[in-house]
Design a protein around this motif. Structure first.
Motif, short mmCIF file in Angstrom:
data_model
loop_
_atom_site.label_atom_id
_atom_site.label_comp_id
_atom_site.label_asym_id
_atom_site.label_seq_id
_atom_site.Cartn_x
_atom_site.Cartn_y
_atom_site.Cartn_z
N LEU A 175 0.82 -1.20 0.00
CA LEU A 175 0.00 0.00 0.00
C LEU A 175 0.86 1.26 0.00
CD1 LEU A 175 -2.83 -1.09 2.45
CD2 LEU A 175 -3.08 -0.63 0.00
N VAL A 176 2.00 1.22 0.69
CA VAL A 176 2.95 2.32 0.62
C VAL A 176 3.44 2.49 -0.81
CG1 VAL A 176 5.27 3.09 1.27
CG2 VAL A 176 3.69 2.27 3.03
N LEU A 177 3.81 1.38 -1.45
CA LEU A 177 4.28 1.45 -2.83
C LEU A 177 3.20 2.02 -3.75
CD1 LEU A 177 6.13 -1.98 -3.03
CD2 LEU A 177 7.19 0.29 -3.15
N GLU A 178 1.97 1.59 -3.56
CA GLU A 178 0.87 2.09 -4.40
C GLU A 178 0.63 3.58 -4.16
OE1 GLU A 178 -2.25 2.58 -6.99
OE2 GLU A 178 -0.77 0.94 -6.88
N LEU B 74 -4.76 -11.30 3.51
CA LEU B 74 -4.00 -10.23 2.87
C LEU B 74 -4.90 -9.38 1.98
CD1 LEU B 74 -1.47 -8.75 1.88
CD2 LEU B 74 -0.99 -10.71 0.39
N ARG B 75 -5.74 -10.03 1.20
CA ARG B 75 -6.61 -9.27 0.30
C ARG B 75 -7.58 -8.39 1.09
NH1 ARG B 75 -9.39 -12.38 -4.59
NH2 ARG B 75 -10.52 -13.47 -2.93
N SER B 76 -8.00 -8.87 2.25
CA SER B 76 -8.92 -8.05 3.06
C SER B 76 -8.25 -6.77 3.54
CB SER B 76 -9.44 -8.87 4.24
OG SER B 76 -8.46 -9.01 5.27
N TYR B 77 -6.96 -6.84 3.81
CA TYR B 77 -6.25 -5.62 4.22
C TYR B 77 -6.06 -4.68 3.03
CZ TYR B 77 -5.10 -8.33 8.42
OH TYR B 77 -5.17 -9.09 9.56
N LEU B 78 -5.82 -5.26 1.86
CA LEU B 78 -5.61 -4.43 0.68
C LEU B 78 -6.89 -3.71 0.25
CD1 LEU B 78 -3.34 -6.78 -1.47
CD2 LEU B 78 -2.62 -4.71 -0.25
N ASP B 79 -8.03 -4.38 0.42
CA ASP B 79 -9.28 -3.74 -0.03
C ASP B 79 -10.06 -3.05 1.10
OD1 ASP B 79 -10.64 -5.76 1.35
OD2 ASP B 79 -11.11 -6.91 -0.45
N GLY B 80 -9.46 -3.01 2.30
CA GLY B 80 -10.07 -2.26 3.38
C GLY B 80 -11.17 -2.96 4.12
N THR B 81 -11.30 -4.29 3.96
CA THR B 81 -12.37 -5.03 4.63
C THR B 81 -11.86 -5.86 5.80
OG1 THR B 81 -12.18 -6.94 3.14
CG2 THR B 81 -13.68 -5.15 2.48
N GLY B 82 -10.58 -5.76 6.13
CA GLY B 82 -10.00 -6.57 7.18
C GLY B 82 -10.41 -6.14 8.57
N GLY B 83 -10.00 -6.97 9.55
CA GLY B 83 -10.32 -6.66 10.94
C GLY B 83 -9.67 -5.41 11.44
N ALA C 103 -5.32 -1.41 7.19
CA ALA C 103 -3.92 -1.22 6.82
C ALA C 103 -3.73 0.18 6.26
CB ALA C 103 -3.50 -2.27 5.79
N ARG C 104 -2.61 0.78 6.57
CA ARG C 104 -2.28 2.12 6.09
C ARG C 104 -0.98 2.09 5.30
NH1 ARG C 104 -6.94 5.02 6.63
NH2 ARG C 104 -7.84 4.66 8.69
N PRO C 105 -0.87 3.02 4.33
CA PRO C 105 -1.82 4.09 4.02
C PRO C 105 -3.00 3.57 3.20
CG PRO C 105 0.01 4.17 2.49
CD PRO C 105 0.34 3.09 3.48
N ALA C 106 -4.12 4.23 3.31
CA ALA C 106 -5.25 3.92 2.46
C ALA C 106 -4.95 4.47 1.07
CB ALA C 106 -6.52 4.55 3.03
N SER C 107 -4.78 3.58 0.11
CA SER C 107 -4.42 4.01 -1.25
C SER C 107 -5.22 3.21 -2.25
CB SER C 107 -2.91 3.85 -1.47
OG SER C 107 -2.49 2.52 -1.23
N GLY C 108 -4.86 3.30 -3.49
CA GLY C 108 -5.61 2.64 -4.55
C GLY C 108 -5.44 1.13 -4.52
#
Length: 321
Positions: free
Chosen positions: A91-94, A136-145, A148-153
């Motif tokens: 997410l930092v890279l994105e 992992l995918r849940s953290y990337l798409d913002g649905t995880g418990g 994860a930051r930063p919130a990006s694309g």
């Protein structure tokens, strides 16, 4: 087929490891100039012949040296990492390189027992790979418990897979990347047909197959095979010594007496690789495309001669149109 590169930051005998990383970054810039689709780096731990152990760090450097080409990992070995940490890294890279970042994921546990012990991961560990992918995918798409930051694309996940991993990719609706002996398997067309038939879309995803293999292009077949020799020799020797070493020059390799088993393995490796003139390479790639229906070629070529490597990348781009 779309055309991309995987660079493993191969070291050269007698040269500092940092030079391999510098070569990777220079190759990425060259690939962007040539119009390649994406440029991926690898994760290998404590391997003398490979300088890249932390894909996220190297992808950041590649991103800073380029502006358009997609960048990513081929791949992050998920069993060696916590899913949240991987999500945060990418997410930092994105956020830094929006719209360009891919997350290729594999499940290798390390090259040798000492490396696996150092990574705190043994072969008999509980297999949680599929569950970790979902987490992992849940953290990337913002649905995880947790968020994860930063919130990006969005970060596109790809699965490096053989055998059962292809079925996991189908269940999770992920693009699949295939390489190694599976490409020569008689069952491959049926396996890929099952992947496409059983694919369960995730947020509109569609089946996508990338084939990854060494592709070396030169003016003629004999020259291309010589350029591919250092990689084939290093692989053959690793099966003798248990250590995958730096690339050596063709002259140094040819000056030695090879055991019969090494000679046989080198020839088998060169025969499996796609190495030849533009006409020869085009024919081999057309056969692979027909057999697999692949959407993309990820060329993982390595040579000792960096100028020849850049020339091969140029000729491959030209013959693929």
């Amino acid at each position: 087929m779309r055309l991309s590169l995987l660079d493993r930051s191969r070291t050269r005998a007698g040269r500092p490891d940092a030079e391999a990383l510098e070569g990777t970054i220079a190759r990425a810039a060259h690939a962007e100039q040539l119009g390649y689709e994406r440029f991926w780096v690898a994760e290998h731990h404590a391997v003398p012949g490979i300088a890249s152990g932390t894909p996220a760090v190297l992808v950041a450097a590649v991103g800073a040296a380029t502006s358009r080409i997609r960048i990513g990992s081929g791949g992050v070995m998920l069993p060696l990492h916590q899913p949240l940490v991987v999500a945060e890294q990418f997410l930092v890279l994105e956020a830094l390189h929006p719209g360009r970042v891919d997350l290729g994921l594999g499940r290798s546990l390390g090259f040798t027992p000492p490396v696996r012990r150092a990574l705190r991961r043994e072969l008999d560990a509980v297999d949680e790979f599929e569950d970790d992918l979902v987490e992992l995918r849940s953290y990337l798409d913002g649905t995880g418990g947790v968020t994860a930051r930063p919130a990006s694309g969005p970060v596109q996940m790809h699965l490096l897979a053989t055998g059962r991993g292809i079925d996991i990719a189908a269940r999770l609706g992920l693009p699949v990347v295939l390489g190694g002996p599976v490409l020569d398997s008689d069952e491959l067309p049926d396996v890929l047909a099952r992947y496409r038939r059983t694919f369960q879309p995730h947020e509109g995803s569609e089946p996508s197959v990338t084939i990854s293999l060494d592709v070396t292009v030169a003016d003629d077949d004999a020259t291309a095979r010589e350029l591919a020799l250092p990689e084939a020799y290093a692989m053959a020797m690793s099966r003798q010594t248990g250590e995958f070493g730096p690339l050596e020059s063709v002259a140094d390799i040819r000056s030695r007496d090879w055991p019969d088993i090494v000679s046989r393995r080198v020839e088998e490796s060169l025969d499996r690789a796609v190495a030849g003139s533009p006409a020869t390479v085009r024919k081999r790639l057309e056969q692979l495309a027909e057999r697999t229906g692949a959407d993309e070629l990820l060329a993982s070529t390595s040579t000792h001669d960096r100028d020849a490597l850049f020339a091969s990348d140029t000729m491959l781009r030209d013959l693929m149109g």
